[in-house]
Design an enzyme around this catalytic site. Structure first.
Site, mmCIF file in Angstrom:
data_model
loop_
_atom_site.group_PDB
_atom_site.id
_atom_site.type_symbol
_atom_site.label_atom_id
_atom_site.label_comp_id
_atom_site.label_asym_id
_atom_site.label_seq_id
_atom_site.Cartn_x
_atom_site.Cartn_y
_atom_site.Cartn_z
ATOM 1 N N THR A 93 -6.595 7.684 -7.654
ATOM 2 C CA THR A 93 -7.432 6.864 -6.765
ATOM 3 C C THR A 93 -8.872 7.309 -6.899
ATOM 4 O OG1 THR A 93 -5.626 6.500 -5.219
ATOM 5 C CG2 THR A 93 -7.840 6.275 -4.344
ATOM 6 N N HIS B 119 -9.320 -0.760 -1.776
ATOM 7 C CA HIS B 119 -8.518 0.073 -0.879
ATOM 8 C C HIS B 119 -8.109 -0.725 0.365
ATOM 9 C CE1 HIS B 119 -7.617 4.510 -0.925
ATOM 10 N NE2 HIS B 119 -7.114 4.183 0.235
ATOM 11 N N SER C 22 2.514 7.889 -2.628
ATOM 12 C CA SER C 22 1.188 8.436 -2.335
ATOM 13 C C SER C 22 1.253 9.952 -2.157
ATOM 14 C CB SER C 22 0.678 7.797 -1.043
ATOM 15 O OG SER C 22 -0.415 8.513 -0.524
ATOM 16 N N TYR D 103 -5.391 11.968 -5.541
ATOM 17 C CA TYR D 103 -6.857 11.931 -5.419
ATOM 18 C C TYR D 103 -7.392 13.177 -6.112
ATOM 19 C CZ TYR D 103 -5.239 9.492 -1.204
ATOM 20 O OH TYR D 103 -4.580 8.682 -0.326
ATOM 21 N N LYS E 77 -7.222 3.563 -10.044
ATOM 22 C CA LYS E 77 -7.238 2.596 -8.929
ATOM 23 C C LYS E 77 -8.551 2.669 -8.166
ATOM 24 C CE LYS E 77 -4.662 1.507 -4.700
ATOM 25 N NZ LYS E 77 -5.297 2.311 -3.650
HETATM 26 C C1 GLV Z 1 -5.433 6.619 2.339
HETATM 27 O O1 GLV Z 1 -5.551 6.430 1.151
HETATM 28 C C2 GLV Z 1 -5.839 5.697 3.343
HETATM 29 O O2 GLV Z 1 -6.361 4.628 3.005
HETATM 30 O O3 GLV Z 1 -5.664 6.000 4.533
#
Ligand code: GLV
Length: 380
Positions: free
Chosen positions: A156, A276, A107, A130, A252
């Protein structure tokens, strides 16, 4: 380690080993956590068709994702803060995944940086990002991912702003974690975590600090994302990323057939059906509920991956049955990491593999590639 038979056992150990604020960051969802619960409940509600007298003596779980051979249809999802669940968490996760022969996705909001993970592993990993307000930072991250020879970029889509997570606000989650009156007892009773993480070498966002303004100091996640993430991003920006990233692109956060078609048009090599982990739009459907409609909309034109609620190999089997090429684990990974570092993650992968193998065999499915709707009972 005590007897560990399931991901739930790892979760219980994790809860004892790390402070509440860190555990809850993984365990929780947004608002009333309806979608978080729906992910698990809707998977649970599906029943398998038990089939007998099929030769399942050599069940194989091997498959491919984005043209790469993997040992089972699973990848480790990008999760923020893994290095706060265990020191060097992202490195350990990447190493466990590499040894197992499955992809690991790092990430942007990781604690170990992309360069740290690259230096510690010799198998390519995926990198997630992101869309940030500072598009130059996206460009820089793409260049860092190219330099680290990442094998796919995962963008994302479902976080233009952070879903409101009540547990994080209640717990006063901040990065880097700090000792306060509020958490003193919690931290004192987790001395191993405190020694290695709270007073350890890596405690803050490794990809950001030193690379983007305002990323040092104590950060509240909601304020940070609000100031940095681009809430105005549209599919045109996805095309912008596509034009700059030369490798495989995974999009995603697709939870709708129309968005699946837009993702295809924007050049996705794969989409991840994801809400998510119930952390963004509470009240959105579970991922297993929408998986079939996304699979139908994609119609074989790119790969469909699945996350949300996977706590067992049986859950992976259900996602495969409904058309996913592979599943991703986020929370299950973090629990395993907190419970036992690299050995914990390896144990989790072992558990998932065995559960998947047995489940395929008992549904009369000789290998992962043969998974399909025939494995599930149709509810009347
Ligand atoms: C980050 O992507 C989260 O969900 O905290």
């Amino acid at each position: 380690m005590p007897l560990i038979q399931s991901i739930d056992d790892l979760r219980k150990i994790a809860r004892r080993r790390i402070p509440r604020a860190i555990f809850d960051y993984a365990d929780g969802g947004s608002y009333q956590e309806r979608t978080l619960r729906a992910n698990a409940a809707d998977l649970d509600a599906l029943s398998f068709r038990q089939r007998v007298m099929v030769d399942v003596s050599s069940t194989s779980l091997a498959t491919t994702v984005l043209g790469t051979k993997i040992s089972m249809p699973l990848a480790i999802a990008p999760t923020g803060l893994a290095g706060l669940f265990h020191a060097d968490g992202e490195i350990l996760g990447a190493q466990a995944a590499a040894a197992f022969g499955i992809p690991f996705c790092l990430s942007t909001m990781s604690i170990c940086s992309i360069e740290d993970v690259r230096a510690a592993t010799n198998r390519p990993f995926w990198f997630q990002q992101y869309l940030m307000r500072d598009r130059g930072f996206n460009q820089a991250l793409i260049e860092r991912a190219i330099a680290a020879q990442c094998s796919a970029l995962m963008l994302t889509l479902d976080l233009p702003l952070l879903g409101e997570r009540w547990r994080d606000a209640r717990n006063g989650l901040c990065i880097p974690p700090r000792l306060s009156l509020r958490n003193a007892w919690d931290v004192v009773t987790k001395p191993a975590w405190a020694m290695k993480v709270l007073f350890g070498k890596r405690r803050t966002f490794g990809n950001l600090v030193g690379h983007i303004k305002g990323a040092s100091g104590v950060l509240n996640l909601a304020e940070w994302t609000h100031s940095q993430f681009d809430a105005s991003a549209t599919w045109r920006d996805v095309e912008w990323v596509r034009s700059r990233w030369p490798g495989r692109l995974i999009l995603k956060g697709v939870l709708d057939a129309d968005d699946a078609r837009f993702a295809l048009a924007a050049g996705a090599d794969a989409v991840v059906v994801s809400n998510h982990g119930g952390r963004q739009l509470d009240g959105a459907p579970s991922t297993i509920e929408v998986l079939p409609e996304v699979v139908a909309a994609i119609d074989g034109r790119c790969e469909v991956l699945f996350d949300g609620g996977i706590r067992s190999g049986q859950d992976i089997a259900k996602a495969l049955a409904l058309g996913a090429r592979a599943g991703l684990i986020g929370k299950s990974f973090l629990f395993a990491l907190a419970a036992g570092g690299e050995a914990g993650v390896t144990r989790a992968l072992d558990i998932l593999r065995n559960e998947l193998r047995v489940t395929l065999a008992l549904t009369g499915t000789p290998n992962a590639a043969a998974a399909g709707p025939h494995m599930l009972r149709v509810r009347s």
